[in-house]
Design a protein around this motif. Structure first.
Motif, PDB file in Angstrom:
ATOM      1  N   ASP A 117      59.802   8.213  44.070  1.00  0.00           N
ATOM      2  CA  ASP A 117      57.416   8.121  43.956  1.00  0.00           C
ATOM      3  C   ASP A 117      56.916   6.782  43.747  1.00  0.00           C
ATOM      4  OD1 ASP A 117      58.174  11.304  43.372  1.00  0.00           O
ATOM      5  OD2 ASP A 117      58.027  11.408  42.183  1.00  0.00           O
ATOM      6  N   LEU A 118      58.185   5.903  43.486  1.00  0.00           N
ATOM      7  CA  LEU A 118      57.397   4.613  43.994  1.00  0.00           C
ATOM      8  C   LEU A 118      56.564   4.083  44.920  1.00  0.00           C
ATOM      9  CD1 LEU A 118      57.160   2.735  40.795  1.00  0.00           C
ATOM     10  CD2 LEU A 118      59.232   1.141  41.203  1.00  0.00           C
ATOM     11  N   LYS A 119      55.695   4.010  44.791  1.00  0.00           N
ATOM     12  CA  LYS A 119      54.897   3.410  46.252  1.00  0.00           C
ATOM     13  C   LYS A 119      55.305   2.231  45.995  1.00  0.00           C
ATOM     14  CE  LYS A 119      51.635   7.835  45.595  1.00  0.00           C
ATOM     15  NZ  LYS A 119      50.216   8.092  45.059  1.00  0.00           N
ATOM     16  N   GLU A 120      54.653   2.011  47.371  1.00  0.00           N
ATOM     17  CA  GLU A 120      54.266   0.324  48.285  1.00  0.00           C
ATOM     18  C   GLU A 120      53.194  -0.283  46.878  1.00  0.00           C
ATOM     19  OE1 GLU A 120      54.543  -2.665  50.716  1.00  0.00           O
ATOM     20  OE2 GLU A 120      56.612  -0.960  51.156  1.00  0.00           O
ATOM     21  N   GLY A 121      53.816  -1.338  46.828  1.00  0.00           N
ATOM     22  CA  GLY A 121      52.869  -2.265  46.017  1.00  0.00           C
ATOM     23  C   GLY A 121      52.615  -1.806  44.480  1.00  0.00           C
ATOM     24  N   ALA A 122      53.415  -0.988  43.989  1.00  0.00           N
ATOM     25  CA  ALA A 122      53.470  -0.188  42.156  1.00  0.00           C
ATOM     26  C   ALA A 122      53.238  -1.208  41.799  1.00  0.00           C
ATOM     27  CB  ALA A 122      54.413   0.450  42.177  1.00  0.00           C
ATOM     28  N   VAL A 123      52.313  -1.414  40.234  1.00  0.00           N
ATOM     29  CA  VAL A 123      52.824  -2.117  38.949  1.00  0.00           C
ATOM     30  C   VAL A 123      54.020  -1.911  38.467  1.00  0.00           C
ATOM     31  CG1 VAL A 123      51.386  -3.427  37.272  1.00  0.00           C
ATOM     32  CG2 VAL A 123      50.000  -2.983  40.098  1.00  0.00           C
ATOM     33  N   VAL A 124      54.860  -2.992  38.328  1.00  0.00           N
ATOM     34  CA  VAL A 124      55.886  -2.114  37.029  1.00  0.00           C
ATOM     35  C   VAL A 124      55.767  -3.609  35.832  1.00  0.00           C
ATOM     36  CG1 VAL A 124      58.144  -2.396  37.166  1.00  0.00           C
ATOM     37  CG2 VAL A 124      57.537  -1.465  39.017  1.00  0.00           C
ATOM     38  N   ALA A 125      55.739  -3.225  34.942  1.00  0.00           N
ATOM     39  CA  ALA A 125      55.482  -4.158  33.700  1.00  0.00           C
ATOM     40  C   ALA A 125      56.834  -4.809  33.087  1.00  0.00           C
ATOM     41  CB  ALA A 125      55.259  -3.359  32.789  1.00  0.00           C
ATOM     42  N   ILE A 126      57.181  -5.839  33.133  1.00  0.00           N
ATOM     43  CA  ILE A 126      58.861  -5.898  32.414  1.00  0.00           C
ATOM     44  C   ILE A 126      58.457  -6.775  31.251  1.00  0.00           C
ATOM     45  CG2 ILE A 126      59.839  -5.854  34.603  1.00  0.00           C
ATOM     46  CD1 ILE A 126      60.185  -8.714  34.360  1.00  0.00           C
ATOM     47  N   PRO A 127      59.326  -6.937  29.929  1.00  0.00           N
ATOM     48  CA  PRO A 127      59.463  -7.906  28.424  1.00  0.00           C
ATOM     49  C   PRO A 127      59.313  -9.300  29.590  1.00  0.00           C
ATOM     50  CG  PRO A 127      60.871  -6.640  28.738  1.00  0.00           C
ATOM     51  CD  PRO A 127      60.251  -6.250  30.350  1.00  0.00           C
ATOM     52  N   ASN A 128      58.951 -10.687  28.413  1.00  0.00           N
ATOM     53  CA  ASN A 128      57.998 -11.559  29.045  1.00  0.00           C
ATOM     54  C   ASN A 128      58.994 -12.712  28.804  1.00  0.00           C
ATOM     55  OD1 ASN A 128      57.034 -12.143  26.708  1.00  0.00           O
ATOM     56  ND2 ASN A 128      55.057 -12.538  27.377  1.00  0.00           N
ATOM     57  N   ASP A 129      59.877 -12.022  27.954  1.00  0.00           N
ATOM     58  CA  ASP A 129      60.651 -13.461  27.239  1.00  0.00           C
ATOM     59  C   ASP A 129      62.362 -12.886  28.469  1.00  0.00           C
ATOM     60  OD1 ASP A 129      63.309 -11.293  25.749  1.00  0.00           O
ATOM     61  OD2 ASP A 129      61.833 -10.476  26.020  1.00  0.00           O
ATOM     62  N   PRO A 130      63.032 -14.104  28.275  1.00  0.00           N
ATOM     63  CA  PRO A 130      63.880 -14.388  29.784  1.00  0.00           C
ATOM     64  C   PRO A 130      65.097 -13.680  29.811  1.00  0.00           C
ATOM     65  CG  PRO A 130      63.300 -16.405  28.681  1.00  0.00           C
ATOM     66  CD  PRO A 130      62.780 -15.465  27.670  1.00  0.00           C
ATOM     67  N   THR A 131      65.247 -13.000  29.160  1.00  0.00           N
ATOM     68  CA  THR A 131      66.752 -12.167  28.303  1.00  0.00           C
ATOM     69  C   THR A 131      66.533 -10.614  28.995  1.00  0.00           C
ATOM     70  OG1 THR A 131      66.473 -11.817  26.440  1.00  0.00           O
ATOM     71  CG2 THR A 131      68.124 -14.184  26.753  1.00  0.00           C
ATOM     72  N   ASN A 132      65.386 -10.184  28.163  1.00  0.00           N
ATOM     73  CA  ASN A 132      64.905  -9.021  28.656  1.00  0.00           C
ATOM     74  C   ASN A 132      64.378  -8.541  29.494  1.00  0.00           C
ATOM     75  OD1 ASN A 132      65.630  -7.398  25.918  1.00  0.00           O
ATOM     76  ND2 ASN A 132      64.886  -8.434  25.109  1.00  0.00           N
ATOM     77  N   GLY A 133      64.142  -9.002  30.210  1.00  0.00           N
ATOM     78  CA  GLY A 133      63.012  -9.722  31.341  1.00  0.00           C
ATOM     79  C   GLY A 133      64.192 -10.155  32.485  1.00  0.00           C
ATOM     80  N   GLY A 134      65.233 -10.487  32.313  1.00  0.00           N
ATOM     81  CA  GLY A 134      66.440 -10.458  33.380  1.00  0.00           C
ATOM     82  C   GLY A 134      67.230  -9.507  33.509  1.00  0.00           C
ATOM     83  N   ARG A 135      67.588  -8.579  31.896  1.00  0.00           N
ATOM     84  CA  ARG A 135      68.065  -7.361  31.900  1.00  0.00           C
ATOM     85  C   ARG A 135      67.506  -6.603  32.760  1.00  0.00           C
ATOM     86  NH1 ARG A 135      68.980  -5.020  26.236  1.00  0.00           N
ATOM     87  NH2 ARG A 135      70.124  -2.727  26.581  1.00  0.00           N
ATOM     88  N   ALA A 136      65.579  -6.453  32.442  1.00  0.00           N
ATOM     89  CA  ALA A 136      64.920  -5.920  32.796  1.00  0.00           C
ATOM     90  C   ALA A 136      65.422  -5.213  35.256  1.00  0.00           C
ATOM     91  CB  ALA A 136      63.451  -5.740  32.970  1.00  0.00           C
TER      92      ALA A 136
END
Length: 260
Positions: A117-136
């Protein structure tokens, strides 16, 4: 000589000496599940002469700073990739004492019921620290939503995305804030400790979640000068005990998995 008074004084001195012998061990931890697990082992350690002092933090920076600056003896909140990145970036030399559990990382949404159901251009938030952002991002790649230039880079950022067929709009935010902004984005990748604090059930609410083979084991961390102390060894043994295994399995029902 008053034998009774002498005996009483000797008993009092022995009792006082015994009280002094109890060693304090201060540990910085995030609330769920880390502080809860530490509270569970407090009585075990008290029986061994160690008084465990648990201080709760809600961020991923201060616990390491507190230990490095010798304000706390140890911390329990992070995985090895995060510790490695922190040491490299801050010039610290904190070390792993033992691994305890895995918190499978997941994607959550209040707006959609499945990744389809995730649409075109959907906003996805991820952690801003390098390891957890990369993990996401690695989890989203595994789910088939994106392709990274290097599919094994654990510190990947949105700039490392080679293919983004749905043109997902990534927002990098402080990990602790992600549950609070869930209504403002289409999907957020949230660390399990923060998901649990927000009342989310990872095994039921996550749209996609890491498997039990996750390499992100949460660890007890100390300094080189105190990692081998008797009190630290007793804490490590308690955290790897059968009692803690049962506590994790019974308390978190798969949202937290023992790693020992």
């Amino acid at each position: 000589m008053n034998i009774k008074k002498t005996f009483t004084a000797l008993v009092a001195a022995t009792t006082f000496s015994g009280a002094l012998a109890a060693e304090e061990l201060s540990v910085a931890a995030t609330p769920v599940p880390h502080a809860e697990i530490l509270e569970h082992v407090k009585p075990m350690l008290a029986e061994q002469g160690v008084e465990l002092d648990v201080k709760v933090f809600t961020d991923y920076v201060q616990p390491n700073i507190q230990v490095d600056q010798e304000r706390m003896d140890a911390n329990f909140f992070q995985h090895q990739p995060y510790l490695d990145e922190f040491n490299d970036g801050r010039g610290t030399d904190l070390v792993t004492v033992t691994g305890v559990h895995v918190e499978p990382f997941g994607a959550y949404s209040n707006k959609i019921d499945s990744l389809e159901d995730l649409k075109e251009g959907a906003v996805v938030a991820i952690p801003n620290d390098p390891t957890n952002g990369g993990r996401a991002l690695l989890l989203l790649q595994k789910a088939g939503l994106i392709t990274l230039e290097d599919d094994s880079k654990i510190t990947a950022t949105p700039r490392d995305i080679a293919d983004n067929p749905r043109n997902l709009d990534f927002k990098e935010l402080e990990a602790a804030t992600l549950p609070r902004i869930l209504n403002q984005v289409d999907m957020a990748l949230i660390n399990t400790n923060y998901a649990l604090e927000a009342g989310l059930n990872p095994t039921e609410d996550a749209l996609v979640i890491e498997g039990s083979d996750s390499p992100y084991v949460n660890i007890l961390v100390a300094r080189p000068d105190n990692k081998d102390s008797d009190a630290m060894k007793k804490l490590a043994e308690a955290l790897n005990s059968e009692s803690v295994r049962k506590f994790i399995l019974n308390s978190y029902e798969g949202a937290v998995v023992p790693a020992f």
